[in-house]
Design an enzyme around this catalytic site. Structure first.
Site, PDB file in Angstrom:
ATOM      1  N   HIS A 133       0.525  -1.212   0.307  1.00  0.00           N
ATOM      2  CA  HIS A 133      -0.261  -0.119  -0.438  1.00  0.00           C
ATOM      3  C   HIS A 133       0.779   1.635  -0.559  1.00  0.00           C
ATOM      4  CE1 HIS A 133      -3.343  -2.572   2.454  1.00  0.00           C
ATOM      5  NE2 HIS A 133      -3.053  -2.193   0.969  1.00  0.00           N
ATOM      6  N   TRP A 284       3.754   0.587   4.948  1.00  0.00           N
ATOM      7  CA  TRP A 284       5.047  -0.881   5.528  1.00  0.00           C
ATOM      8  C   TRP A 284       3.742  -1.762   5.000  1.00  0.00           C
ATOM      9  CZ3 TRP A 284       9.777  -0.331   4.506  1.00  0.00           C
ATOM     10  CH2 TRP A 284      10.165   1.243   4.175  1.00  0.00           C
ATOM     11  N   HIS A 285       3.072  -2.238   3.747  1.00  0.00           N
ATOM     12  CA  HIS A 285       2.448  -3.720   4.141  1.00  0.00           C
ATOM     13  C   HIS A 285       2.936  -4.483   2.662  1.00  0.00           C
ATOM     14  CE1 HIS A 285      -1.404  -0.778   6.092  1.00  0.00           C
ATOM     15  NE2 HIS A 285      -0.299  -1.241   6.385  1.00  0.00           N
ATOM     16  N   PRO A 286       3.956  -4.911   2.969  1.00  0.00           N
ATOM     17  CA  PRO A 286       4.316  -5.570   1.502  1.00  0.00           C
ATOM     18  C   PRO A 286       3.981  -6.576   2.382  1.00  0.00           C
ATOM     19  CG  PRO A 286       6.031  -5.401   3.539  1.00  0.00           C
ATOM     20  CD  PRO A 286       5.641  -4.139   3.077  1.00  0.00           C
TER      21      PRO A 286
END
Length: 366
Positions: A133, A284-286
């Protein structure tokens, strides 16, 4: 402000519907942020069957044929090996889980061979399907101290909505509001301020993780492919315009000062596109680089076991086939909880089979 503009009030984003405005559920306990370490590890630090080593770098998984038998790691300059009796659980995240699999010989054969890594199992999906995201901030000065709470998760309130380009059921835009200034590096903060973050929940582009070298100390090569699809850019432009409308409603009159970012002078679509391309950032949603499934690009099966090998599971956000429509923290904790149930269920089944072996020699081949 959102409700006044026609959006539904939503008391539970994880309830019957996701669209609407409301407060985010947060991992807070007794007035403090409650991390996964605080929740799961701290209460059991004294268990005799638990050893925690911090400051360690796992360099590779150990195999006998295609069975995982242990882990090699670097700690305080010394190389160590740990052997396992049952299985290895890999939980290094969407960047380092595929990195470690590839370093250990699991991945696309051509990629591994160019680096001189012996192939244990060819799984071309390792490191592919990278999703994330991203957000663009809209930041205003505040006319007074808004008393940001240190227990906050920064985005205290939010809104899920559909852009005009979205025909899917799931919202493709997420707004996050917090009484701090999430400013790009080139912008100077004010004494007080607040931020509305405009985030994309489902980007059109997919990235990848690869190896630069066979050295475990080298960082992986990340190709995020952000904003290569013009529709994603248009969605962020639309979101910034809508966020400005929210902030200029009378509900913010008591608090609103001048706009810091993008800035009052940034009005045209072209100027907003330039702002987005220069200043958007990851949330920081990998996820997705060791995806679960049964198709040729899947890395783990529905019980999170790595295809083609024994004694190895991946348990982290990398196993998501598709990124969640919103924050990944709670879903990743859920993956851990579900994996624990699967592991315990598997051990129970093996115990039952073992007892059957004793009672009936005909089962000795199981």
């Amino acid at each position: 402000a959102s409700v006044a503009m026609g959006f539904d009030y939503n008391p539970d984003f994880n309830g019957t519907q996701q669209e609407g405005a409301g407060l985010y559920q947060q991992t807070i306990k007794e007035g403090k942020r409650h991390s996964a370490a605080a929740a799961f590890l701290v209460p059991i630090l004294q268990r005799r069957n638990l050893t925690i080593t911090t400051g360690a770098l796992v360099t590779r998984l150990l195999f006998e044929g295609t069975r995982t038998v242990g882990v090699e790691y670097l700690h305080e300059g010394m190389l160590h090996q740990v052997r396992v009796e049952r299985e290895v659980i890999l939980s290094a995240g969407a960047f380092d889980s595929p990195k470690l699999l590839m370093l250990s010989g699991i991945g696309d054969a051509a990629h591994l061979q160019t680096l001189g890594i012996s192939v244990v199992v060819e799984l071309p999906g390792v490191g592919q399907n990278l999703q994330d995201h991203i957000f663009s901030p809209v930041v205003y000065q505040a006319t007074q101290d808004l008393h940001f709470a240190s227990t906050s998760s920064i985005g205290e309130a939010g809104l899920f909505l559909h852009s005009k380009w979205n025909s899917a059921v799931a919202p493709d835009l997420q707004f996050l509001f917090g009484s701090i200034q999430l400013l790009p590096p080139s912008y100077a903060p004010a004494a007080f301020g607040f931020t509305g973050a405009v985030a994309l929940t489902h980007l059109q582009n997919i990235g990848s993780v690869g190896l630069r070298t066979p050295d475990p100390k080298d960082t992986p090569m990340l190709r995020m492919n952000y904003l290569q699809n013009e529709t994603d850019v248009k969605k962020l432009v639309e979101g910034i315009k809508l966020m400005r409308q929210l902030f200029h409603s009378n509900f913010f009159d008591e608090f609103r000062g001048a706009e810091i970012a993008p800035g009052a002078e940034v009005q045209s679509d072209e100027a907003l596109v330039a702002y987005i391309r220069n200043n958007c950032s990851t949330v920081w949603h990998p996820v997705g680089t060791c995806k679960m499934g049964i198709d040729p690009m899947a890395v783990v099966d529905p019980e999170l076991r790595v295809h083609g090998v024994e004694g190895l599971r991946v348990v982290d956000a990398s196993i998501m086939p598709t990124i969640t429509t919103g924050n990944t923290n709670a879903p990743t904790i859920m993956i851990g909880e579900k994996a624990a149930d699967l592991i315990k269920a598997g051990r129970t089944a093996r115990t039952v089979l073992s007892k059957s072996n004793v009672q009936n020699p005909a089962y000795s081949s199981i």
